[in-house]
Design a protein around this motif. Sequence first.
Motif, PDB file in Angstrom:
ATOM      1  N   SER A 626       0.844  -1.190   0.000  1.00 38.02           N
ATOM      2  CA  SER A 626       0.000   0.000   0.000  1.00 38.02           C
ATOM      3  C   SER A 626       0.880   1.240   0.000  1.00 38.02           C
ATOM      4  CB  SER A 626      -0.895  -0.029   1.247  1.00 38.02           C
ATOM      5  OG  SER A 626      -1.287   1.272   1.610  1.00 38.02           O
ATOM      6  N   LEU A 627       0.606   2.156  -0.933  1.00 36.87           N
ATOM      7  CA  LEU A 627       1.371   3.405  -1.007  1.00 36.87           C
ATOM      8  C   LEU A 627       0.420   4.570  -0.827  1.00 36.87           C
ATOM      9  CD1 LEU A 627       2.449   1.458  -3.725  1.00 36.87           C
ATOM     10  CD2 LEU A 627       4.318   3.037  -3.340  1.00 36.87           C
ATOM     11  N   MET A 628       0.652   5.375   0.210  1.00 40.47           N
ATOM     12  CA  MET A 628      -0.243   6.488   0.495  1.00 40.47           C
ATOM     13  C   MET A 628       0.514   7.806   0.540  1.00 40.47           C
ATOM     14  SD  MET A 628      -2.952   5.440   3.405  1.00 40.47           S
ATOM     15  CE  MET A 628      -2.427   3.881   4.072  1.00 40.47           C
ATOM     16  N   LEU A 636       3.035   7.341   3.527  1.00 41.42           N
ATOM     17  CA  LEU A 636       2.999   6.151   4.372  1.00 41.42           C
ATOM     18  C   LEU A 636       2.887   4.927   3.480  1.00 41.42           C
ATOM     19  CD1 LEU A 636       2.790   4.821   7.186  1.00 41.42           C
ATOM     20  CD2 LEU A 636       0.308   5.050   6.976  1.00 41.42           C
ATOM     21  N   ASP A 637       3.848   4.036   3.619  1.00 40.84           N
ATOM     22  CA  ASP A 637       3.867   2.833   2.785  1.00 40.84           C
ATOM     23  C   ASP A 637       3.911   1.604   3.667  1.00 40.84           C
ATOM     24  OD1 ASP A 637       4.109   4.428   0.395  1.00 40.84           O
ATOM     25  OD2 ASP A 637       6.128   4.847   1.114  1.00 40.84           O
ATOM     26  N   LEU A 638       3.051   0.656   3.365  1.00 45.41           N
ATOM     27  CA  LEU A 638       2.964  -0.573   4.161  1.00 45.41           C
ATOM     28  C   LEU A 638       3.119  -1.764   3.236  1.00 45.41           C
ATOM     29  CD1 LEU A 638      -0.237   0.430   6.149  1.00 45.41           C
ATOM     30  CD2 LEU A 638       2.096   0.478   7.032  1.00 45.41           C
ATOM     31  N   TYR A 639       3.862  -2.756   3.704  1.00 46.72           N
ATOM     32  CA  TYR A 639       3.967  -3.975   2.915  1.00 46.72           C
ATOM     33  C   TYR A 639       3.741  -5.166   3.840  1.00 46.72           C
ATOM     34  CZ  TYR A 639       5.667  -7.527  -0.297  1.00 46.72           C
ATOM     35  OH  TYR A 639       5.757  -8.640  -1.092  1.00 46.72           O
ATOM     36  N   ASP A 673       6.094  -4.600   6.941  1.00 44.72           N
ATOM     37  CA  ASP A 673       7.083  -3.522   6.920  1.00 44.72           C
ATOM     38  C   ASP A 673       6.323  -2.215   6.772  1.00 44.72           C
ATOM     39  OD1 ASP A 673       8.958  -5.504   6.881  1.00 44.72           O
ATOM     40  OD2 ASP A 673       9.556  -5.225   4.789  1.00 44.72           O
ATOM     41  N   ALA A 674       6.804  -1.170   7.402  1.00 43.31           N
ATOM     42  CA  ALA A 674       6.144   0.130   7.281  1.00 43.31           C
ATOM     43  C   ALA A 674       7.188   1.214   7.098  1.00 43.31           C
ATOM     44  CB  ALA A 674       5.302   0.420   8.522  1.00 43.31           C
ATOM     45  N   ARG A 675       6.815   2.217   6.302  1.00 37.20           N
ATOM     46  CA  ARG A 675       7.736   3.328   6.083  1.00 37.20           C
ATOM     47  C   ARG A 675       6.934   4.615   6.095  1.00 37.20           C
ATOM     48  NH1 ARG A 675       9.431   6.380   1.574  1.00 37.20           N
ATOM     49  NH2 ARG A 675      11.643   6.930   1.541  1.00 37.20           N
TER      50      ARG A 675
END
Lengths: 727, 178
Positions: A626-628, A636-639, A673-675
């Motif tokens: 997910s790319l926000m 905010l990016d979640l994988y 993973d989160a960024r």
Amino acid sequence: MPNPLIQCVAFLCCSGRYQNLVSRKIVLLALLFVAFCTEMQAQEDDIIASDSLPLEEAPEEETFFDPNSLSFEDLMAVEVTSASKKVQSVARAATAIHVITNEEIRRSGATSIAEVLRLAPGFFVARADSRNHAVAGRGLANLTTNKLLVLIDGRSVYSPTFSGVFWDVQDIMLEDVARIEVIRGPGATLWGANAVNGVVNVITKPAIDTQGTLISGGGGTVERGFFSARYGFPLGDQINARLYGKYTDHDSLEATMAGPHTDGFYRWLGGGRIDWDYSEFGSVTLQGDVYRNRQSQFWQQPITAPPLFEDLTSDGTMSGGNVLSRWQHTLSDESELSVQMYFDRAVRDQSIYRQSLNTYDLEAQHRFAWGERQEIIWGTGARVFSDSWTRTSSLTSIQNPERQHELFNIFVQDEITLIEDRLSFMAGTKLEHNDFTGYEIQPSVRLLWTPSDEQSFWLSASRAMRTPGRAEADAIVNQRIVGGIPAGPFFPGIPPTLIQIVGSSDFDAEELIAYEAGLRSKFGESIALDLSVFYNSYQDLRTVEAIGTADVSNAPAYAVQQFSFFNNRQGDIYGAELALTFDLTDWWRLRPSYSLSVPNTEASAANVSTSTSDNAYPVHQVGLYSLMDLPGDLHLDLYGRWIDEVEILTVQTVIDPFNLPGITRFPSYFSLDARLAWNPFGNRNVELAIVGQNLLDDAHPEYAWEVFTPQLTEVPRSAYVKLTVSF
Amino acid sequence: MAAAICCFHWTCLIGTLQAADLTAKDLKALYLFNFAKFTKWGGTQKDKTAGPITIGILGTIQFNDRLALIDGKRFGKKSVLVKTFHSLDQARRECQILFIGDTPLGLSDILDTLRGSSILTVSEQKNFARRGGMVELYLEGNIQGKQRLVFDVNLSTLKEEDLSLNSRVLKLANKRIR
């Protein structure tokens, strides 16, 4: 002639824009004043601007927009309707390809090429320790997966010695990667042997797209510290260059064995690239890298005294470098020639062996249109490997410590357009000669049907070979001494037995015949689907089998049981991969994926202690990326991913004296993973990111070494911060 | 179509998956920037291109409001300046790239005046490249009504004026006219 007044006002404007000290009105007034001054100046210099009109004032977003951020190729791919729209062109390739873009690499938070590949649907990436990964597509994974070919800017990094990729030394400045093309399934017709279950093509940006300075650095719990810098500059008219350097200090993962066994490393690398663009003579690229990697190691080698093994814990040093040059020339509208050569040197210096390997490569490729409907690509290449072993140990040794072996190939592929823009057919083959198994022929046929620009269907059948590596022909591995049973009054006793695996010149290539089909489709503006299914039929897969009975000439001290490589396993693997793209809104994109790989291979010989487990690859894998883009210039990016269980034959199990199949199970896991990144100035020139990896558990095991070490490491939860500045 | 399919194995040009919100007007401005980036000037322009590259606009154009995307922007050590001209003579003296918009002047007159000036000429006028211009921009559509901004280049005019376009850009051209 700079007017001090203008400079002063311009400074005021700039400081106002950045620090918000001056209100917008003042900025506007200042700008008008500048315009007025410019007008006055212009009237004084009468000739210059009398006939030219000033441009309208630019909105802020345009002032910040960097036109270099999109390459010409990117722009050419943009589909325009009357209004503004999203770009999402459907790849028209008759193969299961997934492209990981520079943006996705940056936003994944991954710090190595192997970790980036987790984003590719249908690929399996698992960590065995801080620096070694099992990376495979569609099945038959291994710590050095021998059926995956990896190229970095056209240079093969597949080891001809160990048949696989040493991920511990594959590093690169990730910011300068244009894209990574991940092909699932065979690609042997174009790429040659060992492109059996997949091909990974890492392509870096041309030097003109990396002009300026980029500095990034940070650190955290497992990524203890990292720093990289790149400087791109013009060298002359149409000549552009860049230089880069990178340093990484990586902590050990969680060791499950007691004792001071660490697997951390530090690594530096540096390099550069020069692109010289000429329209008449084509373009010339010259690039190269050097690296050095110092790593904590832990091996166990057999000894005859109890406890029958001893630890080897000295550090290893891996170093090397490469230079590559490429010349591409457009001969005419319809004809293009490319010639590439490279030299690569890799030294693995560790307690169990020291090997240096030099690779020399020369290839040429020519593409041309033949008549109205056909396009032909043909090419030829030669590669020479020359290795030298200057240290061996009681764990590993080699026959012929110095050996040179060669690879020659010629290939041709014809693409025939049956119906313009709608239906095309491709057929091609590669003929390759290697010193271990002689000639190998690797043909493929593909059909691509694009009923509309929103949809494509493809079918393919191909043959690919996995050719033996030098170690499979010449190495001797003293795997382990297994305990014997002392003699009793009525029992003669069994001496401790050394399990020795010796290379075999009779070991033949492994064969794959693959049948694939795929579908790509767009639904409206925001949904895209990519589905592929495959049926792989394997012959002559590698087995490890005992040769004769144990040699007891040294009994009762110890006996030796030799094993060697044979081709007695066959069967099939079928599966599917589904990747979806949902562009929900302007600010939120979702990429769900699912892949299935069902193995069914069987050894035909009775006396087999298999070296490759069927189940070393997860049957099911599910991913959600997910790319926000959030307000306030936050991203905010979640994988999240769920990986099915895998089973691996590890050191402890392979050495079972009675050849009973023993397996280490790695349970399925769910990981996230989160960024979170922030661009304080609204553009990408400054970016501050915080990354959390494997957030859902304290630590989980993903993979292990099959040989050399009994260590089992677990991947822990970790976090790091990173600051990137470019100007 | 052939070019879109995996061909040269180290430079696979497969449809990119880049996302951006760009209109045709944006693209026209950005193409001009890329022509500035990828042109090598010879002839009388050889010495002038040490400074900023001046992109001249002659006549009226539709994408005037999008020029801010590229005006003053840098690539490497060079920068791009965009200037609107009403006098062809002045444009001939000052710019390295000239975009010819709607103008009462006849196209053949314009091209005659510019002959020998080694200025890269760009226009959206129909058959511009065939009539002796260098780069012709146009939208090419498909049956779904989707369009891409493409361009033709006239190789012989480029050669006459001692200009060379980077081979990477030439490769992207829809038609290369000799």
